[in-house]
Design an enzyme around this catalytic site. Structure first.
Site, PDB file in Angstrom:
ATOM      1  CD  GLU A  94      44.120  46.508  35.599  1.00 38.10           C
ATOM      2  OE1 GLU A  94      43.244  46.621  36.610  1.00 38.10           O
ATOM      3  OE2 GLU A  94      44.569  47.660  35.158  1.00 38.10           O
ATOM      4  CG  HIS A 114      46.925  45.268  38.490  1.00 34.23           C
ATOM      5  ND1 HIS A 114      48.119  45.714  37.898  1.00 34.23           N
ATOM      6  CD2 HIS A 114      46.117  46.237  38.755  1.00 34.23           C
ATOM      7  CE1 HIS A 114      48.097  47.282  37.734  1.00 34.23           C
ATOM      8  NE2 HIS A 114      46.777  47.501  38.158  1.00 34.23           N
ATOM      9  CG  HIS A 121      43.821  48.070  42.420  1.00 31.72           C
ATOM     10  ND1 HIS A 121      42.715  47.924  41.418  1.00 31.72           N
ATOM     11  CD2 HIS A 121      44.739  48.667  41.943  1.00 31.72           C
ATOM     12  CE1 HIS A 121      43.381  48.142  40.386  1.00 31.72           C
ATOM     13  NE2 HIS A 121      44.417  48.553  40.501  1.00 31.72           N
TER      14      HIS A 121
END
Ligand SMILES: *[C@@H]1O[C@H](CO)[C@@H](O)[C@H](O)[C@H]1NC(C)=O
Ligand SMILES: *[C@@H]1O[C@H](CO)[C@@H](O)[C@H](O)[C@H]1NC(C)=O
Ligand SMILES: *[C@@H]1O[C@H](CO)[C@@H](O)[C@H](O)[C@H]1NC(C)=O
Ligand SMILES: *[C@@H]1O[C@H](CO)[C@@H](O)[C@H](O)[C@H]1NC(C)=O
Length: 355
Positions: free
Chosen positions: A321, A190, A117
């Site tokens: 996601e 998220h 991420h």
């Protein structure tokens, strides 16, 4: 098809029509609400995070269906990415490195030797600017990412707009423009969902349908092997709706995998998933223009103290996601995530809630 095109038009056309108001709040971290009737969504500009989404069940009872914390401050010490926009590149990059146009880039590793991420301080952990905000309609966050941030090449101008559509839809438009250098871009929302309410227990009895016949399998560190595998008939197969928990025990640790969406990405909005919770009657449909969706069942939630003191654990929420495939920069057979100077990355999500 007609419906998809209509959703996209509504989202894209609605934006230029509303007047821009720039709040005086500047860079202070605060909370911003979009509200219509009994449908309310709150955000903070720390990580452009969605911190709550409150809506009625079939009997009109309101509940907050996203996991998170009571105060903005608590998000600063969050390792679950609750409600965040993650980037510059969502998901994992194996070995925290890649080569682009003959240049080798070393990224900040934050999960073993890999980048997850966007690195140790990805877009989920920076303060975004509120560019415009209309409480009954939309909010736009922007972030100027700099050349070399967490190791990524080139300045990148990012914007994320959350838009209420009618009384039960939420549209999200993520854009990123590469200014001087080519760079990979892969943004994702998220949010952890629990349609029974964030504090209602686990999501194993939610029913899900995922419009995907293939996944990108991963190794023991959750890095894609590069294969694209058919999943029909396996525990991963949700082409027909069924309970999330029905075959979860066949997997080593729950779902945490990228599904290859059957509709083709980028040009059109395709139906990604339908999620249902039987007790509340709440249903959530997700549409997107992306090629993949990471389906994650909150397997690493480890007694996180959340809103109202409620403790989140394994499977307390699930994430859907939409995004490009993980580690695409290191797999030439995966759809490219490279945005060249002057090009703009575009990611659209539409959520439709009913009860
Ligand atoms: C909001 O919910 C309350 C309680 O269920 C209900 O009485 C009211 O009509 C709802 N308002 C709208 C605008 O839907
Ligand atoms: C930050 O999170 C860690 C666990 O991830 C926890 O041990 C610690 O107490 C938290 N700190 C604060 C100030 O909340
Ligand atoms: C990380 O990389 C180093 C050096 O390449 C290697 O020795 C180590 O085993 C790796 N660690 C993991 C967890 O993969
Ligand atoms: C979470 O649940 C899954 C089964 O659904 C199990 O395989 C896994 O070990 C659990 N994880 C933890 C940390 O308890």
């Amino acid at each position: 098809m007609g419906k998809k095109v209509l959703f996209l038009r509504v989202l894209l056309l609605a934006l230029p029509l509303v007047a821009e108001t720039v709040p005086t709040a500047g860079k202070e971290v605060g909370v911003y609400e979009l509200k219509r009737g009994n449908f309310s969504v709150k955000f903070t500009h720390y990580g452009a995070r969605m911190v709550s989404l409150v809506l009625p069940d079939r009997n009109g009872n309101l509940a907050d269906i996203v996991l998170g914390y009571d105060t903005v401050d608590k998000y600063k010490n969050d390792s679950a990415y609750f409600g965040a926009i993650v980037g510059r590149v969502a998901n994992r990059i194996g070995g925290a490195q890649f080569t682009l146009n003959g240049e080798h880039y070393k990224l900040v590793a934050n999960e073993r030797n890999n980048t997850l991420h966007g690195g140790r301080r990805g877009f989920s952990d920076v303060v975004w600017t509120v560019k415009s905000y209309e409480p009954d309609s939309y909010i736009t966050f922007t972030y100027d990412s700099y050349d070399g941030e967490q190791g990524f090449p080139g300045d990148l101008s990012v914007s994320v707009t959350f838009l209420l559509i009618e009384t039960n839809k939420l549209g999200i438009k993520m854009e990123a423009k590469a200014l001087k250098k080519a760079t990979p871009v892969n943004l994702a929302l998220h949010t952890y969902w629990n349609l029974g309410g964030h504090n209602s227990g686990n999501i194993l009895s939610h029913e899900i349908q995922l419009f995907a016949s293939r996944i990108t399998p991963v190794d023991s560190q959750l890095i894609p092997t590069g294969q694209i595998s058919d999943i029909k008939g396996s525990a991963y197969d949700f082409l027909q709706p069924r309970d999330i928990g029905s075959q979860i025990n066949k997997l080593p640790a729950g779902y945490d995998i990228n599904y290859v969406l059957d509709g083709h990405g980028h040009e059109h909005l395709n139906k990604v998933a339908v999620l249902r919770e039987k007790m509340s009657g709440r249903e959530m449909e997700l549409w997107s223009n992306q090629v993949g969706v990471q389906f994650y069942t909150g397997n690493y939630l480890d007694n996180v103290k959340g809103k109202g003191g409620f403790v989140y654990s394994n499977h307390s929420g699930l994430c859907l996601e939409t995004q490009g495939f993980p580690d695409s920069v290191n797999h030439p057979n995966f759809p490219s995530q490279i945005i060249n100077p002057g090009e703009t990355y575009k990611h659209v999500m539409i959520f439709r809630f009913t009860a």
